[in-house]
Design a protein around this motif. Structure first.
Motif, PDB file in Angstrom:
ATOM      1  N   ILE A  85      13.234  33.305 -11.710  1.00  0.00           N
ATOM      2  CA  ILE A  85      12.520  34.284 -12.331  1.00  0.00           C
ATOM      3  C   ILE A  85      11.923  35.358 -11.429  1.00  0.00           C
ATOM      4  O   ILE A  85      10.717  36.062 -11.825  1.00  0.00           O
ATOM      5  CB  ILE A  85      11.301  32.945 -12.133  1.00  0.00           C
ATOM      6  CG1 ILE A  85      11.407  32.300 -13.362  1.00  0.00           C
ATOM      7  CG2 ILE A  85       9.829  33.532 -12.250  1.00  0.00           C
ATOM      8  CD1 ILE A  85      10.616  30.701 -13.357  1.00  0.00           C
ATOM      9  N   ALA A  86      12.274  34.246  -9.947  1.00  0.00           N
ATOM     10  CA  ALA A  86      11.787  35.718  -8.931  1.00  0.00           C
ATOM     11  C   ALA A  86      12.346  37.361  -9.216  1.00  0.00           C
ATOM     12  O   ALA A  86      11.138  38.551  -9.158  1.00  0.00           O
ATOM     13  CB  ALA A  86      11.789  35.206  -7.774  1.00  0.00           C
ATOM     14  N   ASN A  87      13.109  36.862  -9.252  1.00  0.00           N
ATOM     15  CA  ASN A  87      14.723  38.516  -9.755  1.00  0.00           C
ATOM     16  C   ASN A  87      13.718  39.163 -10.588  1.00  0.00           C
ATOM     17  O   ASN A  87      13.678  40.607 -10.541  1.00  0.00           O
ATOM     18  CB  ASN A  87      15.575  37.974  -9.986  1.00  0.00           C
ATOM     19  CG  ASN A  87      16.397  37.654  -7.983  1.00  0.00           C
ATOM     20  OD1 ASN A  87      16.031  37.701  -7.555  1.00  0.00           O
ATOM     21  ND2 ASN A  87      17.679  37.308  -8.429  1.00  0.00           N
ATOM     22  N   ASP A 113      14.889  34.327  -2.865  1.00  0.00           N
ATOM     23  CA  ASP A 113      16.495  33.892  -2.784  1.00  0.00           C
ATOM     24  C   ASP A 113      16.010  32.568  -2.433  1.00  0.00           C
ATOM     25  O   ASP A 113      15.482  31.950  -1.429  1.00  0.00           O
ATOM     26  CB  ASP A 113      17.105  34.629  -2.313  1.00  0.00           C
ATOM     27  CG  ASP A 113      17.470  34.597  -0.823  1.00  0.00           C
ATOM     28  OD1 ASP A 113      16.916  33.610  -0.252  1.00  0.00           O
ATOM     29  OD2 ASP A 113      17.362  36.195  -0.638  1.00  0.00           O
ATOM     30  N   ARG A 114      17.536  31.883  -3.154  1.00  0.00           N
ATOM     31  CA  ARG A 114      17.559  30.619  -2.510  1.00  0.00           C
ATOM     32  C   ARG A 114      17.950  29.866  -1.242  1.00  0.00           C
ATOM     33  O   ARG A 114      17.561  29.320  -0.849  1.00  0.00           O
ATOM     34  CB  ARG A 114      19.172  29.667  -3.676  1.00  0.00           C
ATOM     35  CG  ARG A 114      19.978  31.044  -2.898  1.00  0.00           C
ATOM     36  CD  ARG A 114      21.406  30.709  -3.991  1.00  0.00           C
ATOM     37  NE  ARG A 114      21.496  31.572  -4.715  1.00  0.00           N
ATOM     38  CZ  ARG A 114      22.212  31.774  -5.756  1.00  0.00           C
ATOM     39  NH1 ARG A 114      22.919  31.377  -5.549  1.00  0.00           N
ATOM     40  NH2 ARG A 114      22.260  32.422  -6.628  1.00  0.00           N
ATOM     41  N   HIS A 115      18.717  30.949  -0.474  1.00  0.00           N
ATOM     42  CA  HIS A 115      18.744  30.747   0.929  1.00  0.00           C
ATOM     43  C   HIS A 115      16.744  30.703   1.709  1.00  0.00           C
ATOM     44  O   HIS A 115      17.095  29.525   3.138  1.00  0.00           O
ATOM     45  CB  HIS A 115      19.482  32.229   1.599  1.00  0.00           C
ATOM     46  CG  HIS A 115      20.068  32.045   0.960  1.00  0.00           C
ATOM     47  ND1 HIS A 115      21.413  31.480   0.865  1.00  0.00           N
ATOM     48  CD2 HIS A 115      20.971  33.061   0.213  1.00  0.00           C
ATOM     49  CE1 HIS A 115      22.159  31.703   0.397  1.00  0.00           C
ATOM     50  NE2 HIS A 115      22.093  32.906   0.012  1.00  0.00           N
ATOM     51  N   GLN A 116      15.687  31.288   1.076  1.00  0.00           N
ATOM     52  CA  GLN A 116      15.001  30.436   1.005  1.00  0.00           C
ATOM     53  C   GLN A 116      13.937  30.078   0.733  1.00  0.00           C
ATOM     54  O   GLN A 116      13.426  29.277   1.611  1.00  0.00           O
ATOM     55  CB  GLN A 116      13.812  32.441   1.121  1.00  0.00           C
ATOM     56  CG  GLN A 116      12.508  32.513   1.597  1.00  0.00           C
ATOM     57  CD  GLN A 116      11.688  33.662   1.144  1.00  0.00           C
ATOM     58  OE1 GLN A 116      12.144  34.246   0.260  1.00  0.00           O
ATOM     59  NE2 GLN A 116      10.586  33.524   1.274  1.00  0.00           N
ATOM     60  N   LEU A 117      14.251  29.426  -0.583  1.00  0.00           N
ATOM     61  CA  LEU A 117      14.106  28.308  -0.588  1.00  0.00           C
ATOM     62  C   LEU A 117      13.823  26.985  -0.064  1.00  0.00           C
ATOM     63  O   LEU A 117      13.700  26.313  -0.369  1.00  0.00           O
ATOM     64  CB  LEU A 117      13.520  28.103  -2.198  1.00  0.00           C
ATOM     65  CG  LEU A 117      13.538  29.710  -2.573  1.00  0.00           C
ATOM     66  CD1 LEU A 117      13.901  29.915  -4.646  1.00  0.00           C
ATOM     67  CD2 LEU A 117      11.860  29.288  -3.370  1.00  0.00           C
ATOM     68  N   ARG A 118      15.426  26.712   0.140  1.00  0.00           N
ATOM     69  CA  ARG A 118      16.218  25.903   0.172  1.00  0.00           C
ATOM     70  C   ARG A 118      17.415  25.978   1.284  1.00  0.00           C
ATOM     71  O   ARG A 118      18.172  25.958   1.323  1.00  0.00           O
ATOM     72  CB  ARG A 118      16.502  24.888  -0.904  1.00  0.00           C
ATOM     73  CG  ARG A 118      15.207  24.053  -1.470  1.00  0.00           C
ATOM     74  CD  ARG A 118      15.181  23.379  -0.469  1.00  0.00           C
ATOM     75  NE  ARG A 118      15.638  22.021   0.189  1.00  0.00           N
ATOM     76  CZ  ARG A 118      15.613  20.997  -0.951  1.00  0.00           C
ATOM     77  NH1 ARG A 118      15.193  20.771  -2.227  1.00  0.00           N
ATOM     78  NH2 ARG A 118      16.632  20.305  -0.493  1.00  0.00           N
TER      79      ARG A 118
END
Length: 84
Positions: A53-55, A62-67
């Motif tokens: 959704i963000a992209n 991104d996944r690295h920032q989120l988790r």
């Protein structure tokens, strides 16, 4: 991410109602806006969909920032891990 950061992210993505609707559509699994408002971190099973959704909105979540505990630290362009 802190709860406050998650709330801000959800608002940037269109608000909890819109995000819940889009997450349900993308995943085929129902999720309510109330459930999103209870997140203290983005559940690992939803991270890829939130990233998608963000992209599509041109936002930098991104996944690295989120988790980072699940997906690790975002690699930089040369394949090495970023310094903490």
């Amino acid at each position: 991410m802190t709860r406050k950061q998650i709330k801000a992210m959800l608002n940037q993505l269109g608000g909890p109602v819109a995000v819940a609707s889009e997450l349900s559509r993308l995943s085929g699994k129902p999720i309510t806006h109330a459930a999103l408002c209870q997140w203290t971190r983005v559940p690992a099973g939803w991270v890829i969909h939130v990233e998608d959704i963000a992209n599509r909105l041109g936002l930098a979540y991104d996944r690295h920032q989120l988790r980072p505990d699940v997906f690790g630290i975002r690699p930089n362009g040369n394949g090495r891990k970023r310094a903490a």
